[in-house]
Design a protein around this motif. Sequence first.
Motif, PDB file in Angstrom:
ATOM      1  N   THR A  33     -27.024  35.657  44.735  1.00  0.00           N
ATOM      2  CA  THR A  33     -27.705  36.465  43.322  1.00  0.00           C
ATOM      3  C   THR A  33     -29.209  37.227  43.784  1.00  0.00           C
ATOM      4  N   TYR A  35     -23.687  41.314  42.835  1.00  0.00           N
ATOM      5  CA  TYR A  35     -23.414  39.887  42.266  1.00  0.00           C
ATOM      6  C   TYR A  35     -23.382  40.314  40.749  1.00  0.00           C
ATOM      7  N   ALA A  37     -22.392  31.488  42.449  1.00  0.00           N
ATOM      8  CA  ALA A  37     -22.733  32.511  43.560  1.00  0.00           C
ATOM      9  C   ALA A  37     -22.319  31.982  44.927  1.00  0.00           C
ATOM     10  N   ASP A  96     -28.658  41.711  43.035  1.00  0.00           N
ATOM     11  CA  ASP A  96     -28.273  41.509  41.864  1.00  0.00           C
ATOM     12  C   ASP A  96     -27.248  42.566  41.172  1.00  0.00           C
TER      13      ASP A  96
END
Length: 380
Positions: A52, A58, A82, A55
């Motif tokens: 994560t 992901y 994740a 950002d």
Amino acid sequence: MKESKNLDRRSFLTRASIGGAAAAAGGTALAAPAIAQDMPSINWRMASSFPTSLDTIYGGAPEFAKRLEEATDGKFKLQVFAAGEIVPGLDAINAATDGTVECAHSVGYYNWGKDPAFACGADLPFTFSGRAKAAYNYHGGGLERYNEFLEQYNLVSFPGGNTGTQMGGWYRKEINTVADLQGLKMRIAGLAGRVLSKLGVVPQQIAGGDIYAALEKGTIDATEFVGPYDDSKLGFQKVAPYYYYPGFWEGGPTVSFFFNKAQWDQLPDTYKSLVRTCAQATDQNMQAKYDSKNPPALKELVAAGAQLRPFSEEILTASFDAANEVYAELSAENEWFKTQYEAMLEFRNDWYLYAQTAEYTFDTFMMIQQRNGKLAPNAG
């Protein structure tokens, strides 16, 4: 008379408003969307290959899940996990193949050791930029060829993001010639590692969280990662200040959604269409995010001590030749790799022929204006 007409008009509007509200309250004015009425409720799990903390890359998975849920009035829900929450990041694609999860958000070259042809759907050194890769995927037959290959692994895939051309990594010393690559211990794996090993690089596979310590201790001499925005979070410039470009092994890496084919085949056609639409929107939006976040991040890195360096033409040419050697070897060993790679060659040749005209000339002129200080605010 005029006042009477105005009263009648207000009376009519009032009655109409009350009637409309009553009808809505009775459930007869607005029907629920057809999808909400007729389509099944779906609850799937998606394994991401990314933490994560990254950002932007992901973030493609939760963005896709949000788009899909909104498009189906909440009927199609995706829960995103994740890297490491269900399976390790590098196992996300395999988890979709065997049905541990219904889908994954990953990069095909993570599975290149299982089958080199997986890398073709992600990126091969010296093939495409992000924009060229999108053209190839959506209009050059790339996506269709990749899915033909993936059938044997019980997968269906659609592009789900692109970082654009990545940086060439962080180095503890300057790299000016091919000779400087001899014995260089570099955190780089997969197909790119195989290419650079032909030039004397010693590839190392190290988890993202362990890279900084390895550089600081001298266990490795260099590392590739992504680009300014993601790299800025890791502080590499403190221990490996030379920041090279371009990352020729990832000119336009496609991040993909991989769906378990058995699960995919059970979806209604409407849902399949929405999945493709939401995936393409996510794909294009990711590169736009990187394009907006990388410029300020690069300025911050330079201010913090990063020393920008371009790879020399000698290194780029030698790497290009080494990549072609690897492709010849893989094509002789793997028919699926050969089929996809040869299709890329034809598209690549025409793309870079055209790219030398309007696009290149415009960008080059504007870069000259930037260097001359004419693009800055109040430059006039």
